[in-house]
Design a protein around this motif. Structure first.
Motif, PDB file in Angstrom:
ATOM      1  N   ASP A  40       0.903  -1.181   0.145  1.00 11.39           N
ATOM      2  CA  ASP A  40       0.023  -0.122   0.124  1.00 11.39           C
ATOM      3  C   ASP A  40       0.773   1.366  -0.076  1.00 11.39           C
ATOM      4  OD1 ASP A  40      -2.366  -1.499  -0.004  1.00 11.39           O
ATOM      5  OD2 ASP A  40      -2.498  -1.312   2.211  1.00 11.39           O
ATOM      6  N   ASP A  41       1.861   1.157   0.506  1.00 12.75           N
ATOM      7  CA  ASP A  41       2.964   2.288   0.463  1.00 12.75           C
ATOM      8  C   ASP A  41       3.732   2.704  -0.648  1.00 12.75           C
ATOM      9  OD1 ASP A  41       1.960   3.018   3.265  1.00 12.75           O
ATOM     10  OD2 ASP A  41       3.828   1.808   4.191  1.00 12.75           O
ATOM     11  N   VAL A  42       3.387   1.856  -1.452  1.00 14.46           N
ATOM     12  CA  VAL A  42       4.476   2.139  -2.757  1.00 14.46           C
ATOM     13  C   VAL A  42       3.670   2.987  -3.864  1.00 14.46           C
ATOM     14  CG1 VAL A  42       5.234   1.185  -4.980  1.00 14.46           C
ATOM     15  CG2 VAL A  42       5.556   0.049  -2.534  1.00 14.46           C
ATOM     16  N   GLU A  43       4.145   4.188  -4.165  1.00 13.38           N
ATOM     17  CA  GLU A  43       3.448   5.298  -5.080  1.00 13.38           C
ATOM     18  C   GLU A  43       4.268   5.073  -6.388  1.00 13.38           C
ATOM     19  OE1 GLU A  43       2.907   9.372  -3.599  1.00 13.38           O
ATOM     20  OE2 GLU A  43       4.544   8.812  -2.257  1.00 13.38           O
ATOM     21  N   TRP A  44       5.491   5.031  -6.430  1.00 15.37           N
ATOM     22  CA  TRP A  44       6.174   4.896  -7.586  1.00 15.37           C
ATOM     23  C   TRP A  44       6.759   3.558  -7.704  1.00 15.37           C
ATOM     24  CZ3 TRP A  44       7.368   7.900 -11.963  1.00 15.37           C
ATOM     25  CH2 TRP A  44       6.722   9.315 -11.927  1.00 15.37           C
ATOM     26  N   VAL A  45       7.081   2.814  -8.792  1.00 16.24           N
ATOM     27  CA  VAL A  45       8.034   1.512  -8.906  1.00 16.24           C
ATOM     28  C   VAL A  45       9.014   1.957 -10.039  1.00 16.24           C
ATOM     29  CG1 VAL A  45       8.234  -0.541 -10.051  1.00 16.24           C
ATOM     30  CG2 VAL A  45       6.074   0.080  -8.521  1.00 16.24           C
ATOM     31  N   LEU A  46      10.309   1.999  -9.346  1.00 15.65           N
ATOM     32  CA  LEU A  46      11.619   2.411  -9.899  1.00 15.65           C
ATOM     33  C   LEU A  46      12.268   0.781 -10.482  1.00 15.65           C
ATOM     34  CD1 LEU A  46      14.076   3.658 -10.756  1.00 15.65           C
ATOM     35  CD2 LEU A  46      15.070   3.477  -8.573  1.00 15.65           C
ATOM     36  N   ASP A  47      11.912   0.874 -11.827  1.00 18.05           N
ATOM     37  CA  ASP A  47      12.173  -0.422 -12.565  1.00 18.05           C
ATOM     38  C   ASP A  47      13.732  -0.555 -13.309  1.00 18.05           C
ATOM     39  OD1 ASP A  47      12.478  -2.636 -14.337  1.00 18.05           O
ATOM     40  OD2 ASP A  47      10.672  -1.994 -15.411  1.00 18.05           O
ATOM     41  N   LEU A  48      14.558  -1.148 -12.621  1.00 18.57           N
ATOM     42  CA  LEU A  48      15.882  -1.343 -13.007  1.00 18.57           C
ATOM     43  C   LEU A  48      15.991  -2.507 -13.393  1.00 18.57           C
ATOM     44  CD1 LEU A  48      17.437   0.646  -9.684  1.00 18.57           C
ATOM     45  CD2 LEU A  48      16.886   1.464 -12.035  1.00 18.57           C
ATOM     46  N   THR A  49      15.466  -3.247 -13.923  1.00 19.70           N
ATOM     47  CA  THR A  49      15.487  -4.649 -14.786  1.00 19.70           C
ATOM     48  C   THR A  49      16.267  -4.273 -16.100  1.00 19.70           C
ATOM     49  OG1 THR A  49      13.433  -4.434 -15.586  1.00 19.70           O
ATOM     50  CG2 THR A  49      13.589  -5.610 -13.621  1.00 19.70           C
ATOM     51  N   THR A  50      16.394  -5.455 -16.857  1.00 20.96           N
ATOM     52  CA  THR A  50      17.246  -5.389 -18.086  1.00 20.96           C
ATOM     53  C   THR A  50      16.131  -4.669 -19.264  1.00 20.96           C
ATOM     54  OG1 THR A  50      16.684  -7.706 -18.614  1.00 20.96           O
ATOM     55  CG2 THR A  50      18.782  -7.239 -17.612  1.00 20.96           C
ATOM     56  N   PRO A  51      16.385  -4.087 -20.358  1.00 18.46           N
ATOM     57  CA  PRO A  51      15.404  -3.526 -20.999  1.00 18.46           C
ATOM     58  C   PRO A  51      14.459  -4.602 -21.534  1.00 18.46           C
ATOM     59  CG  PRO A  51      17.639  -2.858 -21.752  1.00 18.46           C
ATOM     60  CD  PRO A  51      17.949  -3.906 -20.618  1.00 18.46           C
ATOM     61  N   ALA A  52      14.709  -6.062 -21.873  1.00 19.16           N
ATOM     62  CA  ALA A  52      13.539  -6.850 -22.092  1.00 19.16           C
ATOM     63  C   ALA A  52      12.652  -6.974 -21.320  1.00 19.16           C
ATOM     64  CB  ALA A  52      14.298  -8.140 -22.291  1.00 19.16           C
ATOM     65  N   ALA A  53      12.797  -6.491 -19.888  1.00 19.36           N
ATOM     66  CA  ALA A  53      11.640  -6.858 -18.859  1.00 19.36           C
ATOM     67  C   ALA A  53      11.002  -5.616 -18.521  1.00 19.36           C
ATOM     68  CB  ALA A  53      12.342  -7.306 -17.506  1.00 19.36           C
ATOM     69  N   HIS A  54      11.209  -4.425 -19.121  1.00 18.86           N
ATOM     70  CA  HIS A  54      10.682  -3.332 -18.782  1.00 18.86           C
ATOM     71  C   HIS A  54       9.298  -3.194 -19.023  1.00 18.86           C
ATOM     72  CE1 HIS A  54      14.568  -0.415 -18.802  1.00 18.86           C
ATOM     73  NE2 HIS A  54      14.784  -1.456 -18.211  1.00 18.86           N
ATOM     74  N   GLU A  55       8.643  -3.673 -19.990  1.00 22.90           N
ATOM     75  CA  GLU A  55       7.267  -3.537 -20.464  1.00 22.90           C
ATOM     76  C   GLU A  55       6.474  -4.581 -19.446  1.00 22.90           C
ATOM     77  OE1 GLU A  55       3.947  -4.390 -23.817  1.00 22.90           O
ATOM     78  OE2 GLU A  55       5.885  -5.780 -23.943  1.00 22.90           O
ATOM     79  N   GLU A  56       6.951  -5.617 -19.198  1.00 24.34           N
ATOM     80  CA  GLU A  56       6.347  -6.535 -18.201  1.00 24.34           C
ATOM     81  C   GLU A  56       6.026  -5.928 -16.733  1.00 24.34           C
ATOM     82  OE1 GLU A  56       6.603 -11.176 -16.434  1.00 24.34           O
ATOM     83  OE2 GLU A  56       7.906 -10.568 -18.032  1.00 24.34           O
ATOM     84  N   VAL A  57       7.238  -5.639 -16.203  1.00 24.57           N
ATOM     85  CA  VAL A  57       7.229  -4.930 -14.942  1.00 24.57           C
ATOM     86  C   VAL A  57       6.453  -3.852 -14.951  1.00 24.57           C
ATOM     87  CG1 VAL A  57       8.697  -4.021 -13.183  1.00 24.57           C
ATOM     88  CG2 VAL A  57       9.432  -5.941 -14.198  1.00 24.57           C
TER      89      VAL A  57
END
Length: 378
Positions: A63-80
């Protein structure tokens, strides 16, 4: 300044340390939790930074998460990103925004439908180096800009990175890896891109890992590793771009901008600071004092910028710019394959200039020092 922006970090690889270090320096950001496919790595990162480690579903549902910072590889960016948006979270992706423009459009459209925001690296352009250069151009220090050069030349990341595979897989290569720093800077300085021409080569089919537990192992190369392009800006200026993993070294300046009345040397766009120098017609080279940008910034300042906005969702490191840069890079590669000039389908608004601001004072209104950009100093 209100409550800190609450962030969940997905991906605990090398770059996560830089983001978490910035978050620890400012009360504008609060890291709620971290997650990684490798739970051992997530636990180690959490222990180092005094935060919680969760699996991805738990982090997205927190509940406390407002933004998700996605530092995965580019291939996973869309899915995350799509998973985060489905939970009502805003998303900030490491560069490039997604592996393809098609994927990036799906992310942006999903966010729009959900009423959340998307931002994207690089936020290095918000530091004093690029922002001071931008203030100089805006002040007329070199007159009307007509041309620029941008050069990134290195021998390849396998020399230092223990897991360099994704640099040579689809979505990798010097243009998609390093191009976002250079092209985002050029968009800030010269405006959006309208058309490109390109050439791309792949001199080697394999690269050898230079260090770490896989040292000596060969990695297949599936992408172009040397790319050159002519980039036409809406302002009328033309950039000559070179991005290479096949050049061991170069003395070329990262970015030079030439105007009718002078020339400007722009520091490394992979850094937040650096020396900005100007040479007015009939004058000598002069170093400019910092006049704009976040001072002493680090990776994650794009999220700080969102925290300082009225809606906690607007950041100068916007998806608008990140998508346009990705579109420009894809168009360069298509133009190289076709051997022709191609127009870039997208465009973007150039974000407002960043006033000169001390990062370490953010979150403390009594100490925050912000000053408007000044005219070029002698």
């Amino acid at each position: 300044m209100g409550e800190p922006l609450r962030v969940g970090v997905v991906g605990c690889g090398v770059i996560s340390e830089a983001y978490l270090t910035t978050a620890a320096r400012t009360s504008e950001l609060e890291i709620v939790a971290v997650a990684d496919l490798d739970r051992t790595r997530a636990d180690a990162t959490a222990a180092r930074h005094g935060v919680r480690a969760l699996d991805l579903p738990a982090l997205l549902a927190h509940d406390d998460v407002e933004w998700v910072l996605d530092l995965t590889t580019p291939a996973a960016h869309e899915e995350v990103a799509l998973a985060a948006i489905a939970h009502g979270r805003s998303v900030y992706n490491e560069k490039p925004l997604c592996a393809t423009v098609e994927e990036a459009h799906r992310v942006v459209e999903a966010a729009r439908a959900a009423g959340v925001a998307v931002g994207g690296a690089p936020d290095t352009v918000l530091g004093t180096g690029v922002q001071t250069a931008r203030a100089a151009v805006a002040s007329g220090a070199i007159g009307r800009p007509v041309a620029a050069t941008a050069t990134m030349a290195c021998g390849g990341h396998e020399a230092w990175h223990p897991q360099p595979d994704f640099y040579y897989a689809p979505g990798g290569g010097p243009l998609l890896d390093m191009g976002p720093y250079y092209l985002t800077t050029l968009v800030h300085l010269l405006g959006p891109v309208t058309a490109v021409q390109g050439l791309a080569t792949r001199p080697r089919t394999h690269r050898t890992i230079g260090q770490g537990p896989r040292a000596g192992e060969q990695v297949p190369v599936a992408v172009a590793t040397h790319v050159t392009a002519l980039v036409e800006h809406a302002s009328g200026a033309v950039t000559t771009l070179l991005m290479s993993f096949d050049a061991p070294a170069s003395l070329a300046r990262p970015i030079e901008v030439h105007g009718e009345e002078g020339s400007l040397l722009v520091p490394d766009p992979n850094r937040f600071d650096g020396e900005v120098r100007v040479h007015a017609r009939g004058d000598e080279w002069r170093t400019l004092p910092a006049s704009a940008g976040y001072r002493d910034a680090g990776r994650g300042v794009g999220l700080v910028d969102a925290a300082r906005s009225a809606d906690r969702r607007t950041t100068r490191a916007s998806a608008d710019v990140a998508l346009h840069v990705l579109d420009t890079m894809e168009t360069v590669l298509r133009a190289a394959d076709a051997g022709t000039r191609l127009e870039v389908a997208s465009t973007c608004d150039v974000p407002p200039l960043v006033p000169l601001t001390d990062l370490d004072a953010l979150g403390r209104p009594d100490m925050a020092r912000t000053t408007p950009p000044t005219a070029v100093a002698s």
